[in-house]
Scaffold this motif. Sequence first.
Motif: not given
Length: 342
Positions: A15-20, A185-187, A221-224
């Motif tokens: 999740i942190g990587g996708n947020f970056v 989360n998923y993605g 379920w929540l998409h990232v």
Amino acid sequence: MTKKKLLITGGAGFIGGNFVQYMINNYPDYEIYNLDLLTYAGDLIKHSEIQDMDNYHFIKADISDRQTIISLFDKEKFDFVVHFAAESHVDRSITDPEIFIKTNVLGTQVLLDAAKQSKVEKFLHVSTDEVYGELDFDPSEFFTEDTPLAPNSPYSASKASSDLLVRAYHETYNLPINITRCSNNYGPYHFPEKLIPLTISRVLNNEKVPVYGDGKNIRDWLHVYDHCAAIDLVLHKGVNGEVYNVGGHNEKTNLEVVETIIEELGKSDNLIQFVEDRLGHDKRYAIDPTKLEKLGWKPTYNFETGIAQTIQWYLKNEDWWNQIISGEYKDYFKNQYSLDKK
């Protein structure tokens, strides 16, 4: 004009990587600092396309290393902190709880001290719906921000503890904070030990997919990508001191998730193998995100669209997950599950 400095802890994880990536794409005028220890679940391959950008900076460090963290905050004077860094796999917490306390509780406390001393504008702590415990199967019942904390695993207990520390620093020291609690989360870049990428990788290799118990445990379920948008909104518009639940309204049993992936990939349900249930396995999680929706957020992905996109991403990025499951993870998987040979 001085650029805002944003520290993202755990930015080499899922999740942190996708947020970056999200912040780099949406806030080119921010200086983005990614702090990560690069443990088994973190990698920088996902950031190869941004690693040379002028406003992206990587720092390898342990959040529980007080001297390093305090010195970093003194030097950089961050405006915002978004705190993802955590040990997060429930199964691993059952086997070895100690590292979860060290990272998730003590590490958070070190970050809070540093944020307090350097007077950050906002400390946003990313947590989980698992701190609320479990719901029964009544579809009309949901977690709200007022649901009492009742964690049932060492992982969720460590996250609940860190939540309470963040709240205490707000109440005692007036540290500006928000807490977000998300559903599953998923993605893209989801570490292969978690249910969805585990299933995808096993099915693609025609290997048995382990399903705990009878597979009827329910998760929301929540998409990232939707989660990233929610954190962005709370970071900039969240009311100081408030908690916001982030849920996708996509409840599925674990078995339904596995069956959906198998069907999408055109394989047989014979790949499913039920295994001994996880200790303390929560029956159901479901979030009421009304408070966040009133702030201006809505999920853009339903599960059917999101899971199809996610499967396609894993098909196109086999090199990334294959190099993970060929290492230490293979030994972990063998010890964690007892599966018949296919």
